[in-house]
Design a protein around this motif. Structure first.
Motif, PDB file in Angstrom:
ATOM      1  N   ALA A  99       0.815  -1.226   0.000  1.00 25.78           N
ATOM      2  CA  ALA A  99       0.000   0.000   0.000  1.00 25.78           C
ATOM      3  C   ALA A  99       0.846   1.272   0.000  1.00 25.78           C
ATOM      4  O   ALA A  99       0.756   2.105   0.905  1.00 25.78           O
ATOM      5  N   THR A 100       1.687   1.412  -1.029  1.00 27.22           N
ATOM      6  CA  THR A 100       2.491   2.628  -1.171  1.00 27.22           C
ATOM      7  C   THR A 100       2.263   3.240  -2.551  1.00 27.22           C
ATOM      8  O   THR A 100       1.822   2.563  -3.478  1.00 27.22           O
ATOM      9  N   PHE A 101       2.560   4.543  -2.679  1.00 24.65           N
ATOM     10  CA  PHE A 101       2.568   5.206  -3.986  1.00 24.65           C
ATOM     11  C   PHE A 101       3.928   5.854  -4.203  1.00 24.65           C
ATOM     12  O   PHE A 101       4.626   6.222  -3.254  1.00 24.65           O
ATOM     13  N   TRP A 102       4.303   6.015  -5.500  1.00 28.83           N
ATOM     14  CA  TRP A 102       5.629   6.496  -5.870  1.00 28.83           C
ATOM     15  C   TRP A 102       5.541   7.382  -7.104  1.00 28.83           C
ATOM     16  O   TRP A 102       4.659   7.232  -7.935  1.00 28.83           O
ATOM     17  N   GLY A 103       6.500   8.290  -7.244  1.00 31.35           N
ATOM     18  CA  GLY A 103       6.593   9.095  -8.459  1.00 31.35           C
ATOM     19  C   GLY A 103       7.573  10.235  -8.292  1.00 31.35           C
ATOM     20  O   GLY A 103       8.138  10.439  -7.218  1.00 31.35           O
ATOM     21  N   VAL A 104       7.779  10.972  -9.375  1.00 27.28           N
ATOM     22  CA  VAL A 104       8.572  12.196  -9.356  1.00 27.28           C
ATOM     23  C   VAL A 104       7.612  13.367  -9.440  1.00 27.28           C
ATOM     24  O   VAL A 104       6.691  13.366 -10.258  1.00 27.28           O
ATOM     25  N   GLU A 105       7.827  14.352  -8.609  1.00 29.57           N
ATOM     26  CA  GLU A 105       6.926  15.507  -8.568  1.00 29.57           C
ATOM     27  C   GLU A 105       7.210  16.453  -9.739  1.00 29.57           C
ATOM     28  O   GLU A 105       7.680  17.579  -9.560  1.00 29.57           O
ATOM     29  N   PHE A 106       6.890  15.976 -10.915  1.00 27.71           N
ATOM     30  CA  PHE A 106       7.147  16.720 -12.153  1.00 27.71           C
ATOM     31  C   PHE A 106       6.175  16.202 -13.208  1.00 27.71           C
ATOM     32  O   PHE A 106       6.080  14.986 -13.412  1.00 27.71           O
ATOM     33  N   PRO A 107       5.415  17.083 -13.876  1.00 24.24           N
ATOM     34  CA  PRO A 107       4.384  16.596 -14.801  1.00 24.24           C
ATOM     35  C   PRO A 107       4.901  15.825 -16.003  1.00 24.24           C
ATOM     36  O   PRO A 107       4.132  15.105 -16.643  1.00 24.24           O
ATOM     37  N   ALA A 108       6.180  15.956 -16.328  1.00 22.66           N
ATOM     38  CA  ALA A 108       6.731  15.205 -17.463  1.00 22.66           C
ATOM     39  C   ALA A 108       7.586  14.030 -17.017  1.00 22.66           C
ATOM     40  O   ALA A 108       8.417  13.530 -17.777  1.00 22.66           O
ATOM     41  N   ALA A 109       7.384  13.554 -15.796  1.00 25.37           N
ATOM     42  CA  ALA A 109       8.174  12.440 -15.282  1.00 25.37           C
ATOM     43  C   ALA A 109       7.834  11.143 -16.010  1.00 25.37           C
ATOM     44  O   ALA A 109       6.727  10.965 -16.532  1.00 25.37           O
ATOM     45  N   CYS A 110       8.801  10.233 -16.017  1.00 33.19           N
ATOM     46  CA  CYS A 110       8.630   8.903 -16.618  1.00 33.19           C
ATOM     47  C   CYS A 110       8.637   7.869 -15.494  1.00 33.19           C
ATOM     48  O   CYS A 110       9.688   7.312 -15.160  1.00 33.19           O
ATOM     49  N   ASN A 111       7.489   7.644 -14.893  1.00 37.11           N
ATOM     50  CA  ASN A 111       7.363   6.679 -13.802  1.00 37.11           C
ATOM     51  C   ASN A 111       6.819   5.375 -14.367  1.00 37.11           C
ATOM     52  O   ASN A 111       5.703   5.326 -14.874  1.00 37.11           O
ATOM     53  N   VAL A 112       7.617   4.311 -14.286  1.00 38.28           N
ATOM     54  CA  VAL A 112       7.226   3.041 -14.895  1.00 38.28           C
ATOM     55  C   VAL A 112       7.612   1.886 -13.983  1.00 38.28           C
ATOM     56  O   VAL A 112       8.461   2.025 -13.094  1.00 38.28           O
ATOM     57  N   VAL A 113       6.967   0.746 -14.219  1.00 35.61           N
ATOM     58  CA  VAL A 113       7.362  -0.510 -13.592  1.00 35.61           C
ATOM     59  C   VAL A 113       7.995  -1.373 -14.667  1.00 35.61           C
ATOM     60  O   VAL A 113       7.360  -1.677 -15.683  1.00 35.61           O
ATOM     61  N   GLU A 114       9.255  -1.747 -14.468  1.00 36.57           N
ATOM     62  CA  GLU A 114       9.961  -2.604 -15.413  1.00 36.57           C
ATOM     63  C   GLU A 114      10.759  -3.648 -14.636  1.00 36.57           C
ATOM     64  O   GLU A 114      11.483  -3.313 -13.686  1.00 36.57           O
ATOM     65  N   ASN A 115      10.592  -4.893 -15.042  1.00 36.92           N
ATOM     66  CA  ASN A 115      11.341  -5.994 -14.434  1.00 36.92           C
ATOM     67  C   ASN A 115      11.200  -6.014 -12.910  1.00 36.92           C
ATOM     68  O   ASN A 115      12.165  -6.243 -12.178  1.00 36.92           O
ATOM     69  N   GLY A 116       9.975  -5.749 -12.464  1.00 33.55           N
ATOM     70  CA  GLY A 116       9.716  -5.803 -11.028  1.00 33.55           C
ATOM     71  C   GLY A 116      10.258  -4.653 -10.232  1.00 33.55           C
ATOM     72  O   GLY A 116      10.328  -4.734  -9.004  1.00 33.55           O
ATOM     73  N   LYS A 117      10.647  -3.568 -10.895  1.00 35.98           N
ATOM     74  CA  LYS A 117      11.189  -2.400 -10.191  1.00 35.98           C
ATOM     75  C   LYS A 117      10.280  -1.187 -10.381  1.00 35.98           C
ATOM     76  O   LYS A 117       9.759  -0.935 -11.463  1.00 35.98           O
ATOM     77  N   LEU A 118      10.127  -0.440  -9.306  1.00 35.37           N
ATOM     78  CA  LEU A 118       9.514   0.886  -9.369  1.00 35.37           C
ATOM     79  C   LEU A 118      10.585   1.853  -9.848  1.00 35.37           C
ATOM     80  O   LEU A 118      11.590   2.064  -9.162  1.00 35.37           O
ATOM     81  N   GLN A 119      10.402   2.435 -11.017  1.00 37.01           N
ATOM     82  CA  GLN A 119      11.397   3.338 -11.583  1.00 37.01           C
ATOM     83  C   GLN A 119      10.772   4.718 -11.764  1.00 37.01           C
ATOM     84  O   GLN A 119       9.833   4.882 -12.543  1.00 37.01           O
ATOM     85  N   CYS A 120      11.272   5.684 -11.050  1.00 35.43           N
ATOM     86  CA  CYS A 120      10.732   7.047 -11.052  1.00 35.43           C
ATOM     87  C   CYS A 120      11.809   7.978 -11.577  1.00 35.43           C
ATOM     88  O   CYS A 120      12.843   8.172 -10.919  1.00 35.43           O
ATOM     89  N   ALA A 121      11.583   8.553 -12.758  1.00 36.27           N
ATOM     90  CA  ALA A 121      12.657   9.249 -13.457  1.00 36.27           C
ATOM     91  C   ALA A 121      12.101  10.382 -14.302  1.00 36.27           C
ATOM     92  O   ALA A 121      10.886  10.558 -14.437  1.00 36.27           O
TER      93      ALA A 121
END
Length: 701
Positions: A194-216
């Motif tokens: 029960a967590t949320f993740w991201g980058v505080e930027f409207p053009a961020a690239c937040n994705v899940v790949e290979n079981g990883k939370l990737q916030c970029a």
């Protein structure tokens, strides 16, 4: 315990700050009553996150240290080079020192890392405030010896077996070929912890790949020696139940938005007089609306009266973007006087990229060497954006309190991007010479990186302007419209976003058909795309009333169903000179209800089926235990039975003690809506073809 329950501190003492040095083999934790995060520096001096704890849900996980990059940087000699890119993670750095800072507001852990090969220093910050159910992480990056280009900055790279990416679209179409779904600036969740993740930027690239939370996010600019670049912040937060992470995330968005969500009720001139708007006919519209709604029917004064496309001059632009044409005073003096006389303010439409009625401006700017496109102007061009910023700030200082920014990166069907590297990274190796800025060939995903570089640089430039407007007037109201996208992190800078991928006018020959069209777009946004965005901040281009002779009950049905969508942006597209008393009566009823029910809009939810398939559906919103509403529309031509449960899926707070009394705001109670209700009750409605019902609930313990 809900993350909405805020911790209140009464401090009668001086804040203290302690700095604790952590040895290279120890761990450090930032923590409050909601969450904690532990970082470990191993025996090789490598920094990694070793544990994440959600104290609300009593969940935690310990990422596999060998599989935790912690962050990733893609560096190069420049975006114009094909070869030589390098990826660096925390494993490529050695920790040279750490600090733990604590005060009455929260805690922070800072680790200073070095990479000798490239002469890079990265200072990692982890911070949390005691009152927040979310925490932040950011980097400070410095090169000591040679310039480097920071192409890609991945702030979080955390393995999580339950990682979820709700929004999956990546459709950055420039011209035909599909809709506009860039897939930027959307959050990630975990389905067990029960967590949320991201980058505080409207053009961020937040994705899940290979079981990883990737916030970029992509940046792509050169960092010179001795210059420190501070990244955007990554955020992660916790909720009590993974099934309701969207609600938790949107509560966080409500906390960080630049201005509190508020009800904005206004008139817009577009569907009244189009580009024929003038000082005289606009003043007449203001006078009529104020007389009919405020004076005669005792509505609160409108928040603003808005001049849409048609007030701007398209020549003599250089150094003075968007001058006023001959139809208005150069400083809008008489128009300001008229709206102020009515207890309201003035709003303006502008097209930042000089699209729609501003297309003539482009040729003049191009001749003067400004950064023009095939269809409009660049949103990151240094020369043009300097002029645009100056005009936006000037208008804000003049007293314009509302801005509708229409056509930012293009319009509904065509978008433009920068191909020459003017104000953003260039990629000539993609061989786009001879392409137009909105070329169909750019639809190909191989150009996505180039497109995102432009969108990122432009978003940063626009947000800089929006911040300055807020400093001038903290009550300014800003809407971004055509060719923006629904990232919730825009709300750190603006108030409302256009719903995208929809026409200005709702298609249909009847009001029920119009509702079905617009609500079909809502269904697509909420259910098909899984867009994580608050309904209260969606601009939907309604309500419209520019003809007379409509049955008042049909207009009332349309208006109240429209209001139940939960948008706090009530921009009325009226033709005041043709409306009759019954039209004004219905409008005043709707405005009164919007003011009464608005506190629930921050928690508005869509429920039910797909209007495009003639399935019954509706909206619901709740203000904790005090107030709520439920709307239902049967768009089909047959009688249907619709069942809904009053529970958390509608936004209600779980509570079996509160008793709600109900009343019909619109429609008939056929004996199927009891007088009192509790959390968990089931309501079954028998709905006639095209029937709408809107029910209001008032709670008391």
């Amino acid at each position: 315990m809900y993350p909405s329950y805020r911790i209140i501190f009464t401090a009668f003492f001086v804040l203290f700050l302690s700095v604790i040095t952590v040895s290279a083999t120890e761990t450090a934790t930032i923590s409050n009553s909601y969450l904690s995060r532990t970082a470990t520096v191993d025996e090789n001096g490598v920094l990694r996150t070793s544990e994440i704890v959600n104290k609300i849900a009593n969940q935690s996980w310990k990422p596999e240290m060998s599989d935790t990059p912690e962050f990733r940087l893609r560096i190069s000699r420049g975006t114009q080079f094909v070869e030589g890119d390098r990826y660096l993670t925390s494993a490529d750095f050695v920790c040279r020192g750490t600090e733990k800072k604590e005060n009455a507001d929260g805690s922070e852990f800072v680790a200073k890392l070095e990479n000798q090969e490239f002469g890079l220093t990265v200072t990692v910050h982890y911070a949390v405030r005691n009152a927040d159910f979310y925490a932040h992480k950011w980097l400070e990056i410095e090169t000591k010896t040679e310039p480097i280009t920071l192409e890609y900055i991945e702030l979080e790279a955390i393995p999580a077996v339950d990682a979820l990416q709700p929004y999956q679209k990546r459709e950055i179409y420039m011209n035909g070929g599909g809709q506009w779904r860039p897939g930027l600036g959307q959050p990630l969740y975990t389905t067990q912890t029960a967590t949320f993740w991201g980058v505080e930027f409207p053009a961020a690239c937040n994705v899940v790949e290979n079981g990883k939370l990737q916030c970029a996010y992509q940046w792509g600019f050169e960092l010179k020696p001795g210059t420190v670049y501070t990244t955007h912040k990554a955020v992660w937060g916790v909720g009590d139940d993974p099934k309701f992470m969207k609600d938790t995330f949107l509560e966080y968005i409500d906390r960080i938005r630049i201005r509190p969500a508020r009800l904005q009720v206004q008139y817009n001139s577009w569907f009244d007089v189009s580009r024929g708007v003038s000082k005289e006919n606009f003043a007449q519209a203001v006078e009529t609306i104020h007389q009919k709604l405020v004076t005669e029917r005792k509505c609160p004064p409108l928040t603003a009266y808005v001049i849409d496309d048609g007030w701007q001059r398209n020549t003599d632009l250089i150094g003075h973007a968007f001058p006023v044409n001959h139809k208005f005073d150069a400083d809008f003096a008489s128009t300001f006087a008229k709206v102020h006389e009515c207890g309201s303010d003035l709003g303006l439409w502008l097209s930042p990229a000089c699209i729609f009625g501003c297309r003539e401006m482009v040729a003049e700017y191009e001749k003067a060497g400004y950064e023009s496109f095939t269809m409009g102007m660049s949103m990151c061009g240094p020369k043009y954006m300097a002029d645009f910023e100056a005009r936006m700030l000037e208008l804000t200082k003049m007293g314009v309190t509302f801005f509708k920014l229409d056509g930012i990166f293009g319009h509904l069907n065509v978008r433009n991007i920068e191909l020459l590297g003017r104000g953003c990274p260039a990629m000539p190796q993609l061989e786009t010479e001879g392409f137009s800025n909105g070329d169909k060939r750019l639809n190909d995903a191989k150009y996505d990186e180039l497109k995102i570089y432009y969108l990122s640089a432009s978003a940063e430039r626009l947000c800089e302007i929006f911040r300055k407007q807020h400093e001038i007037n903290p009550e300014v109201y800003i809407v971004i419209s055509n060719a923006a996208w629904l990232s919730p992190w825009w709300l750190q800078y603006v108030d409302t976003c256009w719903m995208i991928n929809a026409g200005d006018a709702a298609n249909g020959s009847t009001r029920s058909q119009e509702l079905r069209y617009r609500d079909g777009v809502y269904y697509s946004i909420v259910n098909d795309d899984q867009t994580q965005f608050p309904l209260v901040s969606i601009f939907n281009h309604e309500p419209k009333k520019n003809t007379a002779g409509e049955d008042p009950q049909e207009f009332r049905k349309y208006l109240f169903m429209h209001l139940s969508r939960g948008s706090g942006f009530l921009e009325m597209y009226l033709r005041p000179r043709v409306l009759v008393d019954s039209d004004w009566d219905v409008l005043s009823e709707g405005i009164a209800w919007a003011h009464e029910i608005f506190p629930t809009f921050k928690n508005a939810h869509y429920h039910g089926g797909d209007p495009r398939r003639s399935e019954a559906y509706g909206y619901s919103g709740w203000d904790q235990k005090r107030l709520g509403y439920l709307s239902v529309h049967n768009p089909s031509n047959k009688v249907v039975e619709y069942t809904v449960t009053l529970d958390r899926a509608l936004g209600m707070v779980p509570d079996t003690e509160t008793i709600y009394t109900s009343k019909m705001v619109f429609g008939e109670n056929k004996g199927d809506v009891p007088e009192t209700h509790r959390f968990g009750d089931v309501i079954t409605l028998k709905l006639e073809p095209e029937e709408v019902r809107v029910i209001q609930f008032s709670g008391k313990e």
